[in-house]
Design a protein around this motif. Structure first.
Motif, PDB file in Angstrom:
ATOM      1  N   GLY A 143      -4.737  -7.912   1.308  1.00  0.00           N
ATOM      2  CA  GLY A 143      -3.700  -8.311   0.358  1.00  0.00           C
ATOM      3  C   GLY A 143      -2.981  -7.147  -0.271  1.00  0.00           C
ATOM      4  N   ALA A 144      -2.790  -6.090   0.494  1.00  0.00           N
ATOM      5  CA  ALA A 144      -2.180  -4.887  -0.082  1.00  0.00           C
ATOM      6  C   ALA A 144      -0.820  -5.174  -0.670  1.00  0.00           C
ATOM      7  CB  ALA A 144      -2.064  -3.802   0.990  1.00  0.00           C
ATOM      8  N   GLY A 145      -0.041  -6.059  -0.046  1.00  0.00           N
ATOM      9  CA  GLY A 145       1.297  -6.339  -0.538  1.00  0.00           C
ATOM     10  C   GLY A 145       1.348  -7.449  -1.559  1.00  0.00           C
ATOM     11  N   GLU A 146       0.214  -8.050  -1.866  1.00  0.00           N
ATOM     12  CA  GLU A 146       0.208  -9.200  -2.755  1.00  0.00           C
ATOM     13  C   GLU A 146      -0.464  -8.929  -4.095  1.00  0.00           C
ATOM     14  OE1 GLU A 146      -1.735 -12.176  -0.506  1.00  0.00           O
ATOM     15  OE2 GLU A 146      -0.210 -12.260   1.082  1.00  0.00           O
ATOM     16  N   GLN A 147      -1.439  -8.046  -4.108  1.00  0.00           N
ATOM     17  CA  GLN A 147      -2.188  -7.781  -5.334  1.00  0.00           C
ATOM     18  C   GLN A 147      -1.923  -6.350  -5.797  1.00  0.00           C
ATOM     19  OE1 GLN A 147      -6.243  -8.521  -4.376  1.00  0.00           O
ATOM     20  NE2 GLN A 147      -5.896 -10.632  -3.687  1.00  0.00           N
ATOM     21  N   GLY A 148      -1.316  -6.218  -6.971  1.00  0.00           N
ATOM     22  CA  GLY A 148      -1.051  -4.903  -7.527  1.00  0.00           C
ATOM     23  C   GLY A 148       0.079  -4.185  -6.823  1.00  0.00           C
ATOM     24  N   LYS A 149       0.330  -2.951  -7.265  1.00  0.00           N
ATOM     25  CA  LYS A 149       1.419  -2.173  -6.693  1.00  0.00           C
ATOM     26  C   LYS A 149       0.999  -1.497  -5.401  1.00  0.00           C
ATOM     27  CE  LYS A 149       4.648  -1.012 -10.368  1.00  0.00           C
ATOM     28  NZ  LYS A 149       5.351   0.084 -11.049  1.00  0.00           N
ATOM     29  N   THR A 150       1.975  -1.359  -4.524  1.00  0.00           N
ATOM     30  CA  THR A 150       1.794  -0.581  -3.304  1.00  0.00           C
ATOM     31  C   THR A 150       2.664   0.670  -3.424  1.00  0.00           C
ATOM     32  OG1 THR A 150       1.371  -2.543  -1.971  1.00  0.00           O
ATOM     33  CG2 THR A 150       2.073  -0.568  -0.793  1.00  0.00           C
ATOM     34  N   TYR A 151       2.126   1.810  -2.955  1.00  0.00           N
ATOM     35  CA  TYR A 151       2.836   3.075  -3.097  1.00  0.00           C
ATOM     36  C   TYR A 151       3.210   3.632  -1.729  1.00  0.00           C
ATOM     37  CZ  TYR A 151       1.543   3.097  -7.989  1.00  0.00           C
ATOM     38  OH  TYR A 151       1.413   2.769  -9.302  1.00  0.00           O
ATOM     39  N   ARG A 152       4.412   4.178  -1.676  1.00  0.00           N
ATOM     40  CA  ARG A 152       4.895   4.846  -0.460  1.00  0.00           C
ATOM     41  C   ARG A 152       4.528   6.322  -0.566  1.00  0.00           C
ATOM     42  NH1 ARG A 152       9.353   7.539   1.880  1.00  0.00           N
ATOM     43  NH2 ARG A 152      10.028   6.660   3.875  1.00  0.00           N
ATOM     44  N   VAL A 153       3.681   6.798   0.338  1.00  0.00           N
ATOM     45  CA  VAL A 153       3.186   8.180   0.304  1.00  0.00           C
ATOM     46  C   VAL A 153       3.758   8.931   1.502  1.00  0.00           C
ATOM     47  CG1 VAL A 153       1.146   9.658   0.264  1.00  0.00           C
ATOM     48  CG2 VAL A 153       1.055   7.371  -0.775  1.00  0.00           C
ATOM     49  N   GLU A 154       4.597   9.930   1.215  1.00  0.00           N
ATOM     50  CA  GLU A 154       5.160  10.776   2.273  1.00  0.00           C
ATOM     51  C   GLU A 154       4.257  11.986   2.463  1.00  0.00           C
ATOM     52  OE1 GLU A 154       9.069  11.956   1.285  1.00  0.00           O
ATOM     53  OE2 GLU A 154       9.963   9.973   1.559  1.00  0.00           O
ATOM     54  N   VAL A 155       3.917  12.267   3.716  1.00  0.00           N
ATOM     55  CA  VAL A 155       3.002  13.366   4.026  1.00  0.00           C
ATOM     56  C   VAL A 155       3.624  14.222   5.121  1.00  0.00           C
ATOM     57  CG1 VAL A 155       0.653  13.982   4.709  1.00  0.00           C
ATOM     58  CG2 VAL A 155       1.074  11.831   3.503  1.00  0.00           C
ATOM     59  N   THR A 156       3.462  15.537   4.988  1.00  0.00           N
ATOM     60  CA  THR A 156       3.959  16.451   6.014  1.00  0.00           C
ATOM     61  C   THR A 156       2.918  17.527   6.294  1.00  0.00           C
ATOM     62  OG1 THR A 156       5.854  17.796   6.681  1.00  0.00           O
ATOM     63  CG2 THR A 156       5.078  18.071   4.425  1.00  0.00           C
ATOM     64  N   ALA A 157       3.179  18.344   7.306  1.00  0.00           N
ATOM     65  CA  ALA A 157       2.357  19.530   7.639  1.00  0.00           C
ATOM     66  C   ALA A 157       0.967  19.183   8.130  1.00  0.00           C
ATOM     67  CB  ALA A 157       2.271  20.493   6.452  1.00  0.00           C
ATOM     68  N   TYR A 158       0.811  18.067   8.817  1.00  0.00           N
ATOM     69  CA  TYR A 158      -0.491  17.750   9.398  1.00  0.00           C
ATOM     70  C   TYR A 158      -0.919  18.832  10.376  1.00  0.00           C
ATOM     71  CZ  TYR A 158      -1.626  13.022   7.804  1.00  0.00           C
ATOM     72  OH  TYR A 158      -2.001  11.944   7.061  1.00  0.00           O
ATOM     73  N   SER A 159      -2.213  19.130  10.380  1.00  0.00           N
ATOM     74  CA  SER A 159      -2.738  20.115  11.322  1.00  0.00           C
ATOM     75  C   SER A 159      -3.902  19.550  12.126  1.00  0.00           C
ATOM     76  CB  SER A 159      -3.206  21.375  10.569  1.00  0.00           C
ATOM     77  OG  SER A 159      -4.208  21.036   9.635  1.00  0.00           O
ATOM     78  N   ALA A 160      -4.006  18.220  12.156  1.00  0.00           N
ATOM     79  CA  ALA A 160      -5.082  17.591  12.908  1.00  0.00           C
ATOM     80  C   ALA A 160      -4.902  17.849  14.404  1.00  0.00           C
ATOM     81  CB  ALA A 160      -5.100  16.086  12.636  1.00  0.00           C
TER      82      ALA A 160
END
Length: 294
Positions: free
Chosen positions: A233-250
């Motif tokens: 229920g991520a989109g139904e309960q509480g706020k959802t946040y957009r997290v931008e991530v860069t520079a992955y080194s995996a």
């Protein structure tokens, strides 16, 4: 604190400095000279913290005694081991050149040819000659002269300026509390990247923008922008946040060139943020922005 286009784009401090630049006037006392010295360190080193043991005491003393001008103080600091170690030896070639334009001339490069000229000078004449070429240029002398502390310019639209230089300026500038390296996701790598080689303008967006492509977020061919949700229920309960991530080194990231970043966008419910942050940092990513989406 005034609000307007400058504050919205993260250049409010630069706006104030360009309107009232610091200039040494005959008869100024030691307090004013000390203010100018601090301003020179701040500009030349890109707002980085300078310890007492790192200060150029001989050059400062000569400046206070009137033996050297503001321009010569800028030259001494730019040629110091402090500047060289932080912003030349530690950075890629074109990252150093980008920062030298910002720190010494207060603007972005006009085009790639201007950047390449400095790269060739470094190869043929060396570091000190390249620093001299900035400070002895007609651009520096006409803008700042002998007694004015360099300040940031180029983020305003000006006659005879190009759209390219204008947009590049915003890529090299950041908010008031950041430094040229530690506060920037590009770090020691070129900020302009392939856009410089192609002489291509770049998007201008506000810091922490809610629009795709935030202030430090540079889309690449590896961009995966499909929403990734966590938890029931991520989109139904509480706020959802957009997290931008860069520079992955995996290991699963295929690096195409030194300028390419593996970028991700996650949509994460509040109760899963901490868990996701730990995962991002464990994989070597850097968070560029976090914004609520509902």
């Amino acid at each position: 604190m005034p609000f307007g286009p400058a504050s919205l784009l993260g250049v409010e401090r630069f706006s104030q400095e360009s309107e009232a630049p610091l200039e040494l006037i005959p008869g100024d006392d030691d307090a004013k000279k000390e203010q100018i010295i601090r301003a020179v360190y701040k500009q030349v080193l890109g707002n980085a913290y300078v310890m007492e043991s790192e200060r150029q005491l001989v050059a400062e003393s000569q400046f206070k005694l009137g033996e050297i001008s503001v321009r010569e103080l800028v030259r001494r600091i730019a040629k110091s081991e402090l500047y060289r170690e932080r912003l030349f030896d530690a950075c890629s070639r074109y990252r150093y050149i980008e920062l030298a334009f910002r720190h010494l001339l207060g603007r972005a490069p006009v085009d790639f040819d201007e950047m390449r000229a400095h790269a060739e000078r470094l190869d043929s004449l060396g570091y000190d000659a390249d620093i001299d070429s900035f400070l002895d240029s007609s651009d520096y002398q006409d803008t700042f002269g002998e007694w004015t502390v360099p300040y940031q310019r180029g983020w305003k639209t000006e006659s005879c300026g190009t759209l390219q230089e204008f947009t590049w300026s915003f890529q090299l500038l950041r908010g008031n509390s950041s430094s040229s390296l530690k506060g920037d996701l590009s770090g020691i790598r070129s900020k302009l990247g392939g856009n410089a080689y192609q002489n291509r303008p770049m998007a201008v967006v506000a810091p922490s923008s809610t629009e795709p492509g935030g202030w430090s977020f540079r889309p690449s061919k590896n961009l995966q922008d499909a929403p990734t949700r966590h938890g029931v229920g991520a989109g139904e309960q509480g706020k959802t946040y957009r997290v931008e991530v860069t520079a992955y080194s995996a290991n699963n990231v295929r690096r195409i060139s030194r300028y390419t970043r593996s970028n991700r966008v996650y949509f994460v419910p509040f109760d899963k943020l901490s868990e996701q942050f730990k995962r991002i940092h464990a994989e070597g990513g850097k968070i560029s922005s976090i914004t609520p989406v509902n």
